[in-house]
Design a protein around this motif. Structure first.
Motif, PDB file in Angstrom:
ATOM      1  N   UNK A  91       5.880   3.370  -6.754  1.00 16.77           N
ATOM      2  CA  UNK A  91       4.422   2.798  -7.468  1.00 16.77           C
ATOM      3  C   UNK A  91       3.774   1.686  -6.627  1.00 16.77           C
ATOM      4  N   UNK A  92       2.404   2.145  -5.841  1.00 12.07           N
ATOM      5  CA  UNK A  92       1.741   1.070  -5.105  1.00 12.07           C
ATOM      6  C   UNK A  92       0.746   0.460  -5.440  1.00 12.07           C
ATOM      7  N   UNK A  93       0.545  -0.810  -4.356  1.00 11.07           N
ATOM      8  CA  UNK A  93      -0.298  -1.787  -5.741  1.00 11.07           C
ATOM      9  C   UNK A  93      -1.056  -1.647  -5.855  1.00 11.07           C
ATOM     10  N   UNK A  94      -1.915  -0.701  -4.893  1.00  9.28           N
ATOM     11  CA  UNK A  94      -3.457  -1.083  -5.749  1.00  9.28           C
ATOM     12  C   UNK A  94      -2.945   0.255  -7.086  1.00  9.28           C
ATOM     13  N   UNK A  95      -2.218   0.701  -7.886  1.00  7.82           N
ATOM     14  CA  UNK A  95      -2.204   1.051  -8.999  1.00  7.82           C
ATOM     15  C   UNK A  95      -1.085   0.332 -10.023  1.00  7.82           C
ATOM     16  N   UNK A  96      -0.924  -0.613  -9.057  1.00  8.73           N
ATOM     17  CA  UNK A  96      -0.517  -1.074 -10.758  1.00  8.73           C
ATOM     18  C   UNK A  96      -1.171  -2.226 -10.805  1.00  8.73           C
ATOM     19  N   UNK A  97      -1.800  -2.429 -10.178  1.00 10.51           N
ATOM     20  CA  UNK A  97      -3.027  -3.802  -9.954  1.00 10.51           C
ATOM     21  C   UNK A  97      -4.112  -3.329 -11.000  1.00 10.51           C
ATOM     22  N   UNK A  98      -4.558  -1.390 -10.699  1.00  8.66           N
ATOM     23  CA  UNK A  98      -5.582  -1.101 -11.732  1.00  8.66           C
ATOM     24  C   UNK A  98      -5.111   0.285 -12.177  1.00  8.66           C
ATOM     25  N   UNK A  99      -4.183   0.467 -13.302  1.00  7.38           N
ATOM     26  CA  UNK A  99      -3.513   2.225 -13.773  1.00  7.38           C
ATOM     27  C   UNK A  99      -4.232   3.167 -14.207  1.00  7.38           C
ATOM     28  N   UNK A 100      -5.644   2.779 -14.908  1.00  8.37           N
ATOM     29  CA  UNK A 100      -6.414   3.175 -15.812  1.00  8.37           C
ATOM     30  C   UNK A 100      -7.887   2.567 -14.319  1.00  8.37           C
ATOM     31  N   UNK A 101      -8.634   4.128 -14.215  1.00 11.72           N
ATOM     32  CA  UNK A 101      -7.981   5.794 -15.482  1.00 11.72           C
ATOM     33  C   UNK A 101      -6.546   6.122 -14.433  1.00 11.72           C
ATOM     34  N   UNK A 132       0.004 -18.877   6.171  1.00 10.43           N
ATOM     35  CA  UNK A 132       1.543 -18.848   6.156  1.00 10.43           C
ATOM     36  C   UNK A 132       2.402 -17.609   5.847  1.00 10.43           C
ATOM     37  N   UNK A 133       1.474 -17.784   4.928  1.00 16.51           N
ATOM     38  CA  UNK A 133       2.023 -16.536   4.003  1.00 16.51           C
ATOM     39  C   UNK A 133       2.096 -15.429   4.536  1.00 16.51           C
ATOM     40  N   UNK A 134       1.014 -14.964   5.222  1.00 21.82           N
ATOM     41  CA  UNK A 134       1.610 -13.489   6.324  1.00 21.82           C
ATOM     42  C   UNK A 134       2.851 -13.505   6.845  1.00 21.82           C
ATOM     43  N   UNK A 135       2.732 -14.357   7.125  1.00 26.03           N
ATOM     44  CA  UNK A 135       4.374 -14.445   8.201  1.00 26.03           C
ATOM     45  C   UNK A 135       5.546 -14.056   6.918  1.00 26.03           C
ATOM     46  N   UNK A 136       5.537 -14.219   5.501  1.00 26.14           N
ATOM     47  CA  UNK A 136       6.433 -14.207   5.065  1.00 26.14           C
ATOM     48  C   UNK A 136       6.484 -12.978   4.651  1.00 26.14           C
ATOM     49  N   UNK A 137       5.252 -12.255   4.109  1.00 23.12           N
ATOM     50  CA  UNK A 137       5.394 -10.895   3.456  1.00 23.12           C
ATOM     51  C   UNK A 137       3.897 -10.361   4.123  1.00 23.12           C
ATOM     52  N   UNK A 138       4.643  -8.649   3.498  1.00 22.40           N
ATOM     53  CA  UNK A 138       3.270  -8.090   4.280  1.00 22.40           C
ATOM     54  C   UNK A 138       2.731  -7.440   3.311  1.00 22.40           C
ATOM     55  N   UNK A 139       0.910  -7.791   3.065  1.00 21.97           N
ATOM     56  CA  UNK A 139       0.393  -7.222   1.405  1.00 21.97           C
ATOM     57  C   UNK A 139      -0.758  -6.316   2.048  1.00 21.97           C
TER      58      UNK A 139
END
Length: 421
Positions: free
Chosen positions: A142-152, A181-188
């Motif tokens: 599951x990709x982040x975009x469909x987690x955030x916006x599952x509908x439709x 600093x968050x950019x160095x911790x986790x790829x978004x």
């Protein structure tokens, strides 16, 4: 490692954000950016044109969270805006999923076939194992975009061009603009897969939420009153919805916190294969506080209160959770034959050998094309991102004392000590 490793100092705020928040100090923020239950629900219904939320088990945790946000989180101006937007996105997701199942009850017939689910301590190799296994085209993620916006429901024909991708991309990269600093911790990235707890957040029962806000009363409610079967049942509905018009062969899923709810996970996904990742718990713990502190700093000027989050951060509580997993395995509360193990040390030292072992445990073969993709992925990882395994030497009395808490866990899963730095 002394208790000082739980200290955290906030980085400077970006100038634009400091100026923005300063303007809010002379306004009535609660009226300007309301977090009122009825108003939020009305707004979500008006935005979507929908009114049926289906199962109402979300309502109590929603209200517990709102009270905690107002009483405890000390949100600054931009933090309230971010939070209000999060709450509306979650409410709209609830409405949309219910609308899809009401209009198309056949979605409930979708079979979620033998999902592979990764769980383990944070920073124990869950992410790198997830990223490597995702190179196998047999897995759907599951990709982040469909987690955030599952509908439709996502469609196969437009899966890579859906306009929701751009919308999600702006919102999640906003975190880097608020806290560079968050950019160095986790790829978004909206197109990257993400953790199950992010999708479960729209039920308002999720361990993702107390990592966004300092809300100890909500955390206490999660630990004592939450019905954890609800977010897992809802997550199964999301998987059915996502695969309905964009089929996946086997789901590959991941969240460290699944470790705490394995009996519930197997009740909802009885044919799941669970991959448990293992690492020296003291090393895994040392990096969690910085991540949590950065999350809170995005939305609040309130200092990180480590004592309020002892259940997430203390060695004693962590050891209890790990011992609980052993008890579940030995008592038959979870199916031992469906639980496999991956050592962080093995994955760092001999990744391909470790991956072949993982595949044997879950009853699959690692074919040549998938292996080539994994090798290519490893070769192109940024230096240092994959990590290093350092064996412990010359440990302090304090470290040795804490290590006794994890003796049973490390012996049971054959987890080697690392140098705690």
């Amino acid at each position: 490692m002394s208790d000082s490793t739980l200290d955290w100092q906030p980085p400077p705020r970006p100038e634009w954000l400091a100026r923005f928040n300063a303007e809010g100090q002379h306004t009535d923020l609660r009226s300007l950016v309301p977090l009122n239950a009825d108003e939020l629900i009305d707004t979500a219904c008006r935005r979507t044109g929908l009114s049926d939320f289906g199962d109402n088990r979300w309502r109590e945790p929603f209200e517990v969270l709102l009270k905690a946000l107002e009483d405890e989180a000390d949100l600054h101006y931009f933090g309230r805006l971010m939070t209000r937007n999060d709450l509306l996105i979650w409410l709209q997701a609830l409405l949309g999923v219910q609308a899809a199942f009401t209009a198309h009850p056949e979605i409930a017939d979708e079979v979620v076939d033998r999902p592979v689910i990764i769980a383990g301590l944070s920073r124990s190799g869950t992410s790198i194992l997830f990223e490597l296994l995702s190179q196998d085209s047999r897995f759907g993620l599951p990709r982040h975009w469909e987690m955030m916006f599952p509908y439709p429901p996502p469609e196969r024909a437009t899966y890579d061009t859906d306009p929701r991708i751009e919308h999600c991309q702006h919102l999640i990269t906003q975190w880097n603009r608020v806290a560079p600093t968050y950019a160095t911790m986790h790829e978004m990235d909206a197109r990257l897969p993400n953790e199950c707890i992010i999708a479960q957040a729209c039920t308002f029962i999720s361990e993702y939420i107390p990592f966004l806000f300092q809300v100890p009363s909500y955390m206490a409610w999660l630990g004592s009153k939450a019905d954890w079967e609800y977010p897992y049942q809802f997550y199964k509905k999301l998987l059915q919805l996502w695969q309905w018009r964009n089929p996946r062969q086997h789901w590959l899923l991941k969240a460290p916190s699944h470790l705490n709810y394995l009996p519930t996970l197997f009740k909802v996904f009885p044919d799941a294969q669970v991959l448990l990742t293992h690492r020296d718990p003291l090393q895994a713990q040392a990096s969690v506080t910085n991540l949590a502190g950065t999350f809170y700093w995005m939305r609040s000027d309130k200092p990180l209160d480590v004592a309020a989050f002892e259940g997430l951060l203390s060695p004693r509580h962590m050891a209890a959770r790990l011992d609980q997993v052993i008890d579940w395995l030995e008592s038959g509360s979870i199916p031992k034959k469906q639980c496999s193990n991956s050592l962080y040390a093995d994955l760092v030292k001999h990744p391909l050998q470790a991956l072949h072992k993982v595949y044997r445990q879950i009853g699959l073969s690692l074919d040549g094309e998938a292996e080539r993709r994994m090798v290519h992925y490893l070769q192109n990882k940024p230096q240092g991102k994959f990590g290093a395994h350092r064996y412990g030497v010359g440990e302090s009395d304090e470290v040795r004392r804490k290590r006794t808490l994890f003796r049973r866990y490390q012996a049971y899963f054959e987890v080697p000590d690392e140098a705690v730095i």
